[in-house]
Design a protein around this motif. Structure first.
Motif, PDB file in Angstrom:
ATOM      1  N   TYR A 239       0.845  -1.189   0.000  1.00 17.27           N
ATOM      2  CA  TYR A 239       0.000   0.000   0.000  1.00 17.27           C
ATOM      3  C   TYR A 239       0.880   1.238   0.000  1.00 17.27           C
ATOM      4  O   TYR A 239       1.897   1.289   0.683  1.00 17.27           O
ATOM      5  CB  TYR A 239      -0.894  -0.008   1.245  1.00 17.27           C
ATOM      6  CG  TYR A 239      -2.026   1.000   1.224  1.00 17.27           C
ATOM      7  CD1 TYR A 239      -3.263   0.677   0.683  1.00 17.27           C
ATOM      8  CD2 TYR A 239      -1.861   2.275   1.746  1.00 17.27           C
ATOM      9  CE1 TYR A 239      -4.310   1.590   0.667  1.00 17.27           C
ATOM     10  CE2 TYR A 239      -2.894   3.201   1.743  1.00 17.27           C
ATOM     11  CZ  TYR A 239      -4.119   2.853   1.205  1.00 17.27           C
ATOM     12  OH  TYR A 239      -5.145   3.761   1.191  1.00 17.27           O
ATOM     13  N   TYR A 241       0.653   4.936   1.164  1.00 11.67           N
ATOM     14  CA  TYR A 241      -0.141   5.749   2.072  1.00 11.67           C
ATOM     15  C   TYR A 241      -0.114   7.210   1.618  1.00 11.67           C
ATOM     16  O   TYR A 241       0.897   7.697   1.116  1.00 11.67           O
ATOM     17  CB  TYR A 241       0.475   5.577   3.462  1.00 11.67           C
ATOM     18  CG  TYR A 241      -0.116   6.354   4.588  1.00 11.67           C
ATOM     19  CD1 TYR A 241      -1.464   6.246   4.906  1.00 11.67           C
ATOM     20  CD2 TYR A 241       0.695   7.151   5.387  1.00 11.67           C
ATOM     21  CE1 TYR A 241      -1.992   6.932   5.974  1.00 11.67           C
ATOM     22  CE2 TYR A 241       0.179   7.850   6.459  1.00 11.67           C
ATOM     23  CZ  TYR A 241      -1.169   7.742   6.745  1.00 11.67           C
ATOM     24  OH  TYR A 241      -1.688   8.437   7.800  1.00 11.67           O
ATOM     25  N   THR A 242      -1.227   7.918   1.810  1.00 14.15           N
ATOM     26  CA  THR A 242      -1.278   9.327   1.385  1.00 14.15           C
ATOM     27  C   THR A 242      -0.736  10.275   2.439  1.00 14.15           C
ATOM     28  O   THR A 242      -0.347  11.389   2.125  1.00 14.15           O
ATOM     29  CB  THR A 242      -2.713   9.752   1.055  1.00 14.15           C
ATOM     30  OG1 THR A 242      -3.493   9.734   2.258  1.00 14.15           O
ATOM     31  CG2 THR A 242      -3.333   8.827   0.025  1.00 14.15           C
ATOM     32  N   ALA A 244      -2.574  11.566   4.684  1.00 12.63           N
ATOM     33  CA  ALA A 244      -3.636  12.497   5.024  1.00 12.63           C
ATOM     34  C   ALA A 244      -4.205  12.182   6.407  1.00 12.63           C
ATOM     35  O   ALA A 244      -4.420  11.015   6.750  1.00 12.63           O
ATOM     36  CB  ALA A 244      -4.744  12.433   3.992  1.00 12.63           C
ATOM     37  N   GLU A 245      -4.435  13.217   7.183  1.00  7.16           N
ATOM     38  CA  GLU A 245      -5.010  13.024   8.499  1.00  7.16           C
ATOM     39  C   GLU A 245      -6.403  12.415   8.362  1.00  7.16           C
ATOM     40  O   GLU A 245      -7.212  12.824   7.538  1.00  7.16           O
ATOM     41  CB  GLU A 245      -5.092  14.356   9.241  1.00  7.16           C
ATOM     42  CG  GLU A 245      -5.566  14.217  10.682  1.00  7.16           C
ATOM     43  CD  GLU A 245      -5.496  15.506  11.455  1.00  7.16           C
ATOM     44  OE1 GLU A 245      -5.925  15.520  12.623  1.00  7.16           O
ATOM     45  OE2 GLU A 245      -4.995  16.499  10.882  1.00  7.16           O
ATOM     46  N   GLU A 247      -6.923   9.277   7.513  1.00 10.38           N
ATOM     47  CA  GLU A 247      -6.882   8.045   6.726  1.00 10.38           C
ATOM     48  C   GLU A 247      -6.724   6.857   7.668  1.00 10.38           C
ATOM     49  O   GLU A 247      -5.879   6.861   8.561  1.00 10.38           O
ATOM     50  CB  GLU A 247      -5.732   8.070   5.724  1.00 10.38           C
ATOM     51  CG  GLU A 247      -5.693   6.842   4.833  1.00 10.38           C
ATOM     52  CD  GLU A 247      -4.596   6.908   3.784  1.00 10.38           C
ATOM     53  OE1 GLU A 247      -4.621   6.107   2.844  1.00 10.38           O
ATOM     54  OE2 GLU A 247      -3.730   7.789   3.910  1.00 10.38           O
ATOM     55  N   THR A 248      -7.547   5.853   7.488  1.00 13.34           N
ATOM     56  CA  THR A 248      -7.573   4.710   8.395  1.00 13.34           C
ATOM     57  C   THR A 248      -6.536   3.681   7.991  1.00 13.34           C
ATOM     58  O   THR A 248      -6.447   3.285   6.829  1.00 13.34           O
ATOM     59  CB  THR A 248      -8.958   4.045   8.401  1.00 13.34           C
ATOM     60  OG1 THR A 248      -9.932   5.008   8.771  1.00 13.34           O
ATOM     61  CG2 THR A 248      -8.993   2.889   9.382  1.00 13.34           C
ATOM     62  N   THR A 372      -1.346   6.513  -5.113  1.00 11.65           N
ATOM     63  CA  THR A 372      -1.508   5.931  -3.793  1.00 11.65           C
ATOM     64  C   THR A 372      -2.503   4.778  -3.843  1.00 11.65           C
ATOM     65  O   THR A 372      -3.119   4.502  -4.871  1.00 11.65           O
ATOM     66  CB  THR A 372      -1.993   6.992  -2.793  1.00 11.65           C
ATOM     67  OG1 THR A 372      -3.237   7.534  -3.269  1.00 11.65           O
ATOM     68  CG2 THR A 372      -0.977   8.105  -2.666  1.00 11.65           C
ATOM     69  N   GLY A 373      -2.642   4.110  -2.706  1.00  8.11           N
ATOM     70  CA  GLY A 373      -3.580   3.014  -2.617  1.00  8.11           C
ATOM     71  C   GLY A 373      -2.909   1.661  -2.694  1.00  8.11           C
ATOM     72  O   GLY A 373      -1.759   1.503  -2.269  1.00  8.11           O
TER      73      GLY A 373
END
Length: 415
Positions: A239, A241-242, A244-245, A247-248, A372-373
């Motif tokens: 993965y 990760y971005t 970003a606050e 994001e789970t 991302t992803g």
């Protein structure tokens, strides 16, 4: 899991980093097709004289940019690295000690930086020799002139010795004399490092050239061992990760454990042995340099327990866009830093070591345009570690040695 989330948010809260000074790319026609046979030309960056052989451009001579040389065409149509076709030092192999090492990038780019005041001095750890091999030589000197010191004819025993000697020169004759004073081994290593290595393509040869860069370089603070440490790298990420606050995090987004281990200094460990059962975790995120907005893949290894101030952390910078084997260094497409993190200021305070060697990269995350992803990224290999205090493959602007520390390249104390 909450602790992991907290640390990720801390590390990604200052996601965007200080811009690199830029990779020092050599743009030329080397290897391109050409005709007619035997014609010469300057490379596009004027660092080499090229000659057309076997229908492709080949290197005829490498100019010493450190000493003010660059390829130019003389009035008679010939090509030279000097400003005069009458120069007496255009053919000696000692004329091409290129200590530049292409160190335009800033290895202190900080993945924890939404800071409003990032430090950004121009900190290229390169040789800025303000010398020239085009100074006129006075052949009419009076033997009784007080400035006419006795000529040193002692044998130079090492490639490093040749470079140290040349660092003291102010003209081309002196530079060539330093080379000529070297013994056979010293001359061979010097010549291969400066003339052969730039044209190598085989991995074993390139690894050998990294060894020569260390062996031929001028050492810095000898209390920091050469190498300073060693690291084993093996990580598979699923993965990107971005950062970003909100994001789970979930299964597969991060590695529960470590992807890099090893030692540095006298007693330092890449993974803090006191981490205990909670241990470390690692994740890949998409990052970018603040000023240039150039994106890169950033691997971070940190500690799960946010109640402790454990160090060091690991930060890997990847600008490669395709699977393959890549060199690791201060100015390469893969940079690896072993760093100390201040849990109060939320900043890196110093770097224990940087990686130098080769790693293999693979995965769908490696692309011309990063996304991302659910993307895969694998990294594996073994590298040596070096402190900024003693990195002879580079040369500090102030020290003129392998001590390349400055306001941005802050070395942690000897561990």
């Amino acid at each position: 899991m909450k602790k992991v989330l907290f640390i990720v948010f801390v590390l990604s809260a200052m996601l965007f980093v200080v811009s690199c000074a830029g990779e020092d790319e050599i743009a030329n026609a080397l290897g391109g097709s050409c005709s007619p046979e035997g014609v010469e030309a300057c490379s596009q960056d004027s660092s080499q004289i090229l000659i057309c052989q076997d229908a492709s451009w080949q290197t005829k001579k490498t100019c010493n940019l450190n000493f003010g040389q660059y390829c130019r065409q003389n009035a008679n149509g010939s090509f030279s690295c000097t400003d005069s076709e009458n120069s007496s030092n255009t053919t000696e192999p000692g004329d091409n000690d290129n200590n530049n090492n292409n160190n335009d990038s800033d290895p202190t780019d900080d993945p924890n930086s939404n800071d409003t005041d990032p430090e950004q001095p121009d900190n290229e750890p390169v040789d800025d020799n303000n010398t020239s091999d085009n100074e006129p030589v006075d052949n009419e000197q009076n033997d009784n002139d007080a400035d006419n010191e006795p000529h040193d004819t002692s044998t130079i025993e090492s490639c490093e010795g040749i470079i140290k000697c040349q660092d003291q020169c102010t003209d081309g004759d002196c530079i060539n004399d330093c080379y000529n004073r070297g013994n056979t081994e010293a001359q061979n290593e010097f010549y291969e490092r400066n003339h052969m290595c730039p044209g190598y393509t085989e991995l074993d040869d390139l690894k050998h050239c990294q060894e020569l860069a260390v062996k031929c370089g001028v050492k810095g603070d000898s209390s920091f061992n050469l190498p300073y440490g060693h690291a084993v790298i093996f990580g598979d990420f699923e993965y990107v990760y971005t950062g970003a606050e909100g994001e789970t995090l979930g299964d597969g987004i991060y590695i529960d454990g470590s992807f890099i281990s090893g030692y540095f200094g006298n007693s330092g460990n890449i993974v803090d042995p006191t981490a205990g059962e909670t241990g470390t975790y690692a994740f890949t995120l998409l990052n970018e340099y603040t000023e240039t907005h150039v994106e890169f893949l950033n691997i971070i290894q940190a500690y799960k327990d946010d109640t402790k101030t454990q160090n060091p952390l690991v930060s890997v910078f990847i600008t490669a866009t395709a699977p393959g084997t890549y060199s690791v260094g201060m100015d390469d497409e893969v940079k690896i830093l072993i760093r100390n993190w201040d849990y109060n200021s939320k900043k890196y305070t110093c770097d224990h070591a940087f990686g130098y060697g080769y790693v293999e990269l693979s995965g769908t995350a490696l692309a011309e345009t990063y996304t991302t992803g659910e993307k895969t990224l694998s990294i594996k290999g073994e590298i040596n570690l070096y402190s900024y205090k003693n990195a002879p493959m580079y040369k500090g602007q102030t020290s003129k040695t392998g001590d390349i520390t400055n306001a941005s390249l802050v070395a942690c104390p000897l561990n």
